[in-house]
Design an enzyme around this catalytic site. Sequence first.
Site, short mmCIF file in Angstrom:
data_model
loop_
_atom_site.label_atom_id
_atom_site.label_comp_id
_atom_site.label_asym_id
_atom_site.label_seq_id
_atom_site.Cartn_x
_atom_site.Cartn_y
_atom_site.Cartn_z
N TYR A 144 4.05 5.54 11.54
CA TYR A 144 3.68 3.64 11.83
C TYR A 144 5.92 3.57 10.44
O TYR A 144 5.32 1.93 11.00
CB TYR A 144 3.16 3.12 11.97
N ARG B 4 0.95 -1.26 0.08
CA ARG B 4 0.22 0.05 0.03
C ARG B 4 0.92 0.94 -0.25
O ARG B 4 1.37 1.43 0.86
CB ARG B 4 -0.99 -0.07 1.29
N HIS C 224 -3.24 4.37 4.35
CA HIS C 224 -4.61 3.59 4.37
C HIS C 224 -5.92 4.22 3.83
O HIS C 224 -6.63 4.05 3.45
CB HIS C 224 -5.03 3.23 5.94
C1 LIG Z 1 -15.26 -5.09 11.81
C2 LIG Z 1 -14.29 -4.41 11.68
N1 LIG Z 1 -12.80 -3.88 12.43
C3 LIG Z 1 -12.49 -2.69 12.26
C4 LIG Z 1 -12.65 -2.12 11.08
C5 LIG Z 1 -11.46 -0.84 10.81
N2 LIG Z 1 -10.76 -1.37 9.58
C6 LIG Z 1 -10.74 -1.12 8.47
S1 LIG Z 1 -9.82 -1.11 7.37
C7 LIG Z 1 -9.04 -1.69 8.95
C8 LIG Z 1 -7.71 -2.46 7.98
C9 LIG Z 1 -7.68 -3.47 7.03
O1 LIG Z 1 -6.57 -4.15 6.62
P1 LIG Z 1 -6.82 -5.45 5.12
O2 LIG Z 1 -7.72 -6.14 5.26
O3 LIG Z 1 -5.33 -5.39 5.19
O4 LIG Z 1 -6.85 -3.84 4.29
P2 LIG Z 1 -6.12 -2.71 3.76
O5 LIG Z 1 -6.31 -1.47 4.42
O6 LIG Z 1 -4.75 -3.15 4.15
O7 LIG Z 1 -6.48 -2.51 2.47
C10 LIG Z 1 -9.47 -1.95 9.95
C11 LIG Z 1 -9.28 -2.16 10.50
C12 LIG Z 1 -13.64 -2.27 10.50
N3 LIG Z 1 -13.92 -1.28 9.00
N4 LIG Z 1 -13.97 -3.31 10.46
#
Ligand SMILES: Cc1ncc(C[n+]2csc(CCOP(=O)(O)OP(=O)(O)O)c2C)c(N)n1
Length: 394
Positions: free
Chosen positions: A294, A281, A285
């Site tokens: 971080y 990425r 985010h």
């Molecule tokens: C059930 C839930 N827990 C936490 C979140 C907050 N959250 C949104 S995106 C994210 C990270 C997800 O990371 P990843 O699946 O690796 O996807 P990326 O953002 O790296 O594409 C988090 C913790 C959420 N949306 N839903």
Amino acid sequence: MYAPSSVDAPRIHTPDFITESALTIPIYGMLGEDGRPYEGADPSGVAKEIVLAMHDAAVFTRLLDERMVAAQRQGRLSFYLTATGEEAATVGSAAGLEPDDMILPQYREQGALRYRGFTAAQFMDQLFATEDDLGKGRQMPVHYGSRALSYMTVSSPLATQIPQAAGYAYGQKLAGEGRCSICYFGEGAASEGDFHAALNMAAVIRCPVIFFCRNNGYAISTPVSEQYAGDGVAARGVGYGVRSIRVDGNDFLAVYLATQEARRQAVSEGVPVLIEAMTYRLGAHSTSDDPSGYRSRKEEEAWQRFDPIARIRAFMEAQGWWDAERDEALRQGYRDEILAAMKTAEAKPAPSLARLIEDVYAAPPWNLTEQYEALREQVRANPDAYPKTAGRIE
Ligand SMILES: Cc1ncc(C[n+]2csc(CCOP(=O)(O)OP(=O)(O)O)c2C)c(N)n1
Ligand SMILES: [Mg+2]
């Protein structure tokens, strides 16, 4: 494969545990960093038109992302989320499918949606919640969805789409449609219980679904080194009895070919397949995040040299398919189109307030109607606080 009780299972006579590193899955790659095919890798199965279509969709996505981050910084948009660096994973996989295969996205797959033909105007109608938004303005930005393009609406709660994809694919199989579903998720979402339930269910009842993991190194600020101790996500597929492959997620050709083959197996054999695309990425985010807290610049710069768009460009150059004038015109055309679509969307009316309570029930029940009426009074009494909606009350 042996059931635990199988009488045929070979016997050992010393307590030898299988080590956690016994399964180290290789990475399927076609193009090296310089865009040249690896020795022994044959790119002839990928047509020039497909390469151009993938490249163009990725360029559009990159430009859209750049413009929308700027729009958010200018205060024109509340929120945005880029896919920078991950375009090969999302666009390449969409290219390996048939147009009617259902896509169940996480939220960073605008490249796949663009490959299917989502227009600049449609992106903007969603982002700015206009009266033409397919989701009727009821979602926060980037929660795209399109019935016409077989693209299920994004769900914010992580991993929602993974069991849904298994179920949807099972339905496609029962209907004998000869289609499969693809489900995108991040390696972070693969820590949710729903991921495990979905893989097990899909393997046991044999659902034609492609579980496509974008392993981009982070779940917001949590690096993969703090997320799991095993060999990534592909190894988990094997544990559930799902055939699995790891691909270079920044290599359009490898992602395309792997997805095409996954689709063939999923549809012809009626089984699930897992693809883990290793990528990075490059951006934050979301616009609410600042990665400098971080991770280091050095790390980010190290990944710049794997930029998927630069690599496909180098491949096109080597094939004699690169046309600098075409590229410049393409980029300028996209920039103009995106900017014009943004301006048009900003000037469009919001959806009527009544759209808020439609579609879930054939007729809105009394409690929703009551809430709607209270909201309507609130907007009427405070028009300055709701400038776009105030004139849109029925
Ligand atoms: C059930 C839930 N827990 C936490 C979140 C907050 N959250 C949104 S995106 C994210 C990270 C997800 O990371 P990843 O699946 O690796 O996807 P990326 O953002 O790296 O594409 C988090 C913790 C959420 N949306 N839903
Ligand atoms: Mg991630």
